[in-house]
Design a protein around this motif. Structure first.
Motif, PDB file in Angstrom:
ATOM      1  N   GLU A 129      11.125   9.560  -6.491  1.00  0.00           N
ATOM      2  CA  GLU A 129      12.513   9.315  -6.107  1.00  0.00           C
ATOM      3  C   GLU A 129      13.292   8.573  -7.189  1.00  0.00           C
ATOM      4  OE1 GLU A 129      12.521   7.258  -2.362  1.00  0.00           O
ATOM      5  OE2 GLU A 129      11.260   8.771  -1.423  1.00  0.00           O
ATOM      6  N   ASP A 130      12.621   7.688  -7.928  1.00  0.00           N
ATOM      7  CA  ASP A 130      13.296   6.842  -8.899  1.00  0.00           C
ATOM      8  C   ASP A 130      12.850   7.216 -10.309  1.00  0.00           C
ATOM      9  OD1 ASP A 130      13.940   4.090 -10.303  1.00  0.00           O
ATOM     10  OD2 ASP A 130      14.918   4.068  -8.332  1.00  0.00           O
ATOM     11  N   ARG A 131      13.647   6.789 -11.305  1.00  0.00           N
ATOM     12  CA  ARG A 131      13.274   7.039 -12.699  1.00  0.00           C
ATOM     13  C   ARG A 131      12.267   6.018 -13.197  1.00  0.00           C
ATOM     14  NH1 ARG A 131      18.521   8.488 -16.239  1.00  0.00           N
ATOM     15  NH2 ARG A 131      16.886   8.706 -17.801  1.00  0.00           N
ATOM     16  N   SER A 132      12.058   4.956 -12.413  1.00  0.00           N
ATOM     17  CA  SER A 132      11.136   3.899 -12.803  1.00  0.00           C
ATOM     18  C   SER A 132       9.783   4.098 -12.120  1.00  0.00           C
ATOM     19  CB  SER A 132      11.716   2.543 -12.407  1.00  0.00           C
ATOM     20  OG  SER A 132      10.731   1.555 -12.449  1.00  0.00           O
ATOM     21  N   GLN A 133       8.721   4.032 -12.917  1.00  0.00           N
ATOM     22  CA  GLN A 133       7.372   4.194 -12.373  1.00  0.00           C
ATOM     23  C   GLN A 133       7.016   3.045 -11.437  1.00  0.00           C
ATOM     24  OE1 GLN A 133       4.434   4.856 -15.409  1.00  0.00           O
ATOM     25  NE2 GLN A 133       2.755   4.374 -14.061  1.00  0.00           N
ATOM     26  N   ILE A 134       7.444   1.841 -11.758  1.00  0.00           N
ATOM     27  CA  ILE A 134       7.131   0.660 -10.936  1.00  0.00           C
ATOM     28  C   ILE A 134       7.791   0.767  -9.565  1.00  0.00           C
ATOM     29  CG2 ILE A 134       7.397  -1.850 -10.781  1.00  0.00           C
ATOM     30  CD1 ILE A 134       7.356  -1.784 -13.931  1.00  0.00           C
ATOM     31  N   LYS A 135       9.060   1.187  -9.533  1.00  0.00           N
ATOM     32  CA  LYS A 135       9.755   1.348  -8.252  1.00  0.00           C
ATOM     33  C   LYS A 135       9.108   2.444  -7.423  1.00  0.00           C
ATOM     34  CE  LYS A 135      14.302  -0.430  -9.423  1.00  0.00           C
ATOM     35  NZ  LYS A 135      15.716  -0.116  -9.631  1.00  0.00           N
ATOM     36  N   ASN A 136       8.718   3.537  -8.069  1.00  0.00           N
ATOM     37  CA  ASN A 136       8.040   4.619  -7.355  1.00  0.00           C
ATOM     38  C   ASN A 136       6.716   4.139  -6.761  1.00  0.00           C
ATOM     39  OD1 ASN A 136       9.945   6.643  -7.649  1.00  0.00           O
ATOM     40  ND2 ASN A 136       9.102   7.342  -9.593  1.00  0.00           N
ATOM     41  N   LYS A 137       6.012   3.288  -7.492  1.00  0.00           N
ATOM     42  CA  LYS A 137       4.749   2.734  -6.997  1.00  0.00           C
ATOM     43  C   LYS A 137       4.994   1.863  -5.771  1.00  0.00           C
ATOM     44  CE  LYS A 137       0.599   0.429  -8.679  1.00  0.00           C
ATOM     45  NZ  LYS A 137      -0.052  -0.231  -9.819  1.00  0.00           N
ATOM     46  N   GLU A 138       6.040   1.029  -5.807  1.00  0.00           N
ATOM     47  CA  GLU A 138       6.378   0.182  -4.664  1.00  0.00           C
ATOM     48  C   GLU A 138       6.761   1.028  -3.447  1.00  0.00           C
ATOM     49  OE1 GLU A 138       9.526  -2.319  -6.038  1.00  0.00           O
ATOM     50  OE2 GLU A 138       8.206  -3.476  -7.370  1.00  0.00           O
ATOM     51  N   ILE A 139       7.538   2.078  -3.678  1.00  0.00           N
ATOM     52  CA  ILE A 139       7.969   2.961  -2.581  1.00  0.00           C
ATOM     53  C   ILE A 139       6.775   3.642  -1.941  1.00  0.00           C
ATOM     54  CG2 ILE A 139       9.256   5.068  -2.036  1.00  0.00           C
ATOM     55  CD1 ILE A 139      11.236   4.235  -4.292  1.00  0.00           C
ATOM     56  N   VAL A 140       5.854   4.158  -2.768  1.00  0.00           N
ATOM     57  CA  VAL A 140       4.709   4.897  -2.228  1.00  0.00           C
ATOM     58  C   VAL A 140       3.742   3.955  -1.498  1.00  0.00           C
ATOM     59  CG1 VAL A 140       3.064   4.925  -4.160  1.00  0.00           C
ATOM     60  CG2 VAL A 140       3.306   6.929  -2.736  1.00  0.00           C
ATOM     61  N   ILE A 141       3.630   2.707  -1.941  1.00  0.00           N
ATOM     62  CA  ILE A 141       2.778   1.731  -1.248  1.00  0.00           C
ATOM     63  C   ILE A 141       3.374   1.412   0.116  1.00  0.00           C
ATOM     64  CG2 ILE A 141       2.001  -0.672  -1.240  1.00  0.00           C
ATOM     65  CD1 ILE A 141       1.585  -0.432  -4.257  1.00  0.00           C
ATOM     66  N   LYS A 142       4.690   1.205   0.154  1.00  0.00           N
ATOM     67  CA  LYS A 142       5.371   0.910   1.420  1.00  0.00           C
ATOM     68  C   LYS A 142       5.200   2.070   2.399  1.00  0.00           C
ATOM     69  CE  LYS A 142       9.188  -1.290   0.821  1.00  0.00           C
ATOM     70  NZ  LYS A 142      10.601  -1.573   0.491  1.00  0.00           N
ATOM     71  N   ARG A 143       5.358   3.294   1.887  1.00  0.00           N
ATOM     72  CA  ARG A 143       5.197   4.495   2.713  1.00  0.00           C
ATOM     73  C   ARG A 143       3.767   4.608   3.239  1.00  0.00           C
ATOM     74  NH1 ARG A 143       6.983   9.541  -0.521  1.00  0.00           N
ATOM     75  NH2 ARG A 143       8.894   8.362  -0.829  1.00  0.00           N
ATOM     76  N   PHE A 144       2.787   4.308   2.383  1.00  0.00           N
ATOM     77  CA  PHE A 144       1.378   4.359   2.760  1.00  0.00           C
ATOM     78  C   PHE A 144       1.073   3.370   3.880  1.00  0.00           C
ATOM     79  CE2 PHE A 144      -2.771   2.296   2.226  1.00  0.00           C
ATOM     80  CZ  PHE A 144      -3.609   3.360   2.521  1.00  0.00           C
ATOM     81  N   LEU A 145       1.582   2.136   3.740  1.00  0.00           N
ATOM     82  CA  LEU A 145       1.310   1.114   4.761  1.00  0.00           C
ATOM     83  C   LEU A 145       1.933   1.491   6.107  1.00  0.00           C
ATOM     84  CD1 LEU A 145       1.736  -2.136   2.642  1.00  0.00           C
ATOM     85  CD2 LEU A 145      -0.393  -1.127   3.478  1.00  0.00           C
ATOM     86  N   GLU A 146       3.113   2.116   6.087  1.00  0.00           N
ATOM     87  CA  GLU A 146       3.743   2.577   7.332  1.00  0.00           C
ATOM     88  C   GLU A 146       2.916   3.674   7.993  1.00  0.00           C
ATOM     89  OE1 GLU A 146       7.763   3.757   6.589  1.00  0.00           O
ATOM     90  OE2 GLU A 146       8.343   1.770   5.882  1.00  0.00           O
ATOM     91  N   ILE A 147       2.410   4.602   7.183  1.00  0.00           N
ATOM     92  CA  ILE A 147       1.595   5.697   7.714  1.00  0.00           C
ATOM     93  C   ILE A 147       0.323   5.157   8.347  1.00  0.00           C
ATOM     94  CG2 ILE A 147       0.166   7.679   7.022  1.00  0.00           C
ATOM     95  CD1 ILE A 147       2.387   8.341   4.976  1.00  0.00           C
ATOM     96  N   ILE A 148      -0.332   4.219   7.684  1.00  0.00           N
ATOM     97  CA  ILE A 148      -1.566   3.624   8.215  1.00  0.00           C
ATOM     98  C   ILE A 148      -1.273   2.859   9.501  1.00  0.00           C
ATOM     99  CG2 ILE A 148      -3.384   1.922   7.761  1.00  0.00           C
ATOM    100  CD1 ILE A 148      -3.787   4.521   6.243  1.00  0.00           C
ATOM    101  N   LYS A 149      -0.163   2.114   9.513  1.00  0.00           N
ATOM    102  CA  LYS A 149       0.211   1.342  10.707  1.00  0.00           C
ATOM    103  C   LYS A 149       0.452   2.272  11.896  1.00  0.00           C
ATOM    104  CE  LYS A 149       3.472  -2.281  12.049  1.00  0.00           C
ATOM    105  NZ  LYS A 149       4.675  -3.016  11.634  1.00  0.00           N
ATOM    106  N   LYS A 150       1.176   3.372  11.666  1.00  0.00           N
ATOM    107  CA  LYS A 150       1.433   4.339  12.736  1.00  0.00           C
ATOM    108  C   LYS A 150       0.161   5.052  13.164  1.00  0.00           C
ATOM    109  CE  LYS A 150       6.272   5.262  11.680  1.00  0.00           C
ATOM    110  NZ  LYS A 150       7.227   6.230  11.123  1.00  0.00           N
ATOM    111  N   GLY A 151      -0.730   5.293  12.212  1.00  0.00           N
ATOM    112  CA  GLY A 151      -1.992   5.968  12.525  1.00  0.00           C
ATOM    113  C   GLY A 151      -2.924   5.122  13.362  1.00  0.00           C
ATOM    114  N   LEU A 152      -2.828   3.796  13.215  1.00  0.00           N
ATOM    115  CA  LEU A 152      -3.701   2.881  13.972  1.00  0.00           C
ATOM    116  C   LEU A 152      -3.111   2.480  15.314  1.00  0.00           C
ATOM    117  CD1 LEU A 152      -4.909   0.522  11.110  1.00  0.00           C
ATOM    118  CD2 LEU A 152      -6.247   2.260  12.295  1.00  0.00           C
ATOM    119  N   PHE A 153      -1.876   2.905  15.603  1.00  0.00           N
ATOM    120  CA  PHE A 153      -1.218   2.538  16.852  1.00  0.00           C
ATOM    121  C   PHE A 153      -1.848   3.292  18.024  1.00  0.00           C
ATOM    122  CE2 PHE A 153       2.113   3.319  20.054  1.00  0.00           C
ATOM    123  CZ  PHE A 153       2.389   2.019  20.403  1.00  0.00           C
ATOM    124  N   VAL A 154      -2.220   2.549  19.063  1.00  0.00           N
ATOM    125  CA  VAL A 154      -2.778   3.141  20.285  1.00  0.00           C
ATOM    126  C   VAL A 154      -1.770   2.923  21.407  1.00  0.00           C
ATOM    127  CG1 VAL A 154      -4.694   3.108  21.922  1.00  0.00           C
ATOM    128  CG2 VAL A 154      -5.113   2.603  19.518  1.00  0.00           C
TER     129      VAL A 154
END
Length: 133
Positions: free
Chosen positions: A72-97
């Motif tokens: 999404e961004d031209r910066s590799q660091i920002k893209n890394k932060e975005i993908v980590i945030k997205r990953f944590l949301e996916i894991i959180k939703k996956g663990l929801f019962v």
């Protein structure tokens, strides 16, 4: 689940991004590819792994690896932060019962009121007819 520990298990790879961006696209590897091996994870318990396998089955590969991209961004660091945030949301939703729904009984007073209302509507309609002599 500890976010710091689970982030330490992630693998990142920087790749050249496609699409608009001019000469920057041809020179800089700004796209970030995150991979997470669910089976090899030391942070998650067996129950959590099974739950994630069930809930994220459409997102996992056949080897139980979750792959996420971000360009999404031209910066590799920002893209890394975005993908980590997205990953944590996916894991959180996956663990929801979700809570188990308890069936409730209809109170007798509600049933009596409904029948009483039906009878009164029936009487009103009956009174509309012509009287028979």
């Amino acid at each position: 689940m500890d976010n710091e520990k689970i982030i330490s298990e992630l693998n990142f790879k920087a790749v050249r991004s496609s699409g608009a961006g001019g000469q920057n696209v041809n020179k800089v590897s700004s796209k970030v590819v995150l991979t997470f091996d669910l089976e090899a994870s030391q942070v998650l318990s067996e129950e959590e792994k099974a739950l994630l396998k069930d809930n994220l089955s459409s997102r996992l590969t056949s080897e139980s690896i979750l792959i996420l991209n971000c360009d999404e961004d031209r910066s590799q660091i920002k893209n890394k932060e975005i993908v980590i945030k997205r990953f944590l949301e996916i894991i959180k939703k996956g663990l929801f019962v979700p809570k188990v729904r308890k069936a409730t009984k209809i109170p007798k007073s509600v049933i009596k009121k409904r029948i009483k209302d039906k009878k009164s509507v029936s009487e009103i309609k009956k009174n509309r007819k012509r009287p028979e002599f």
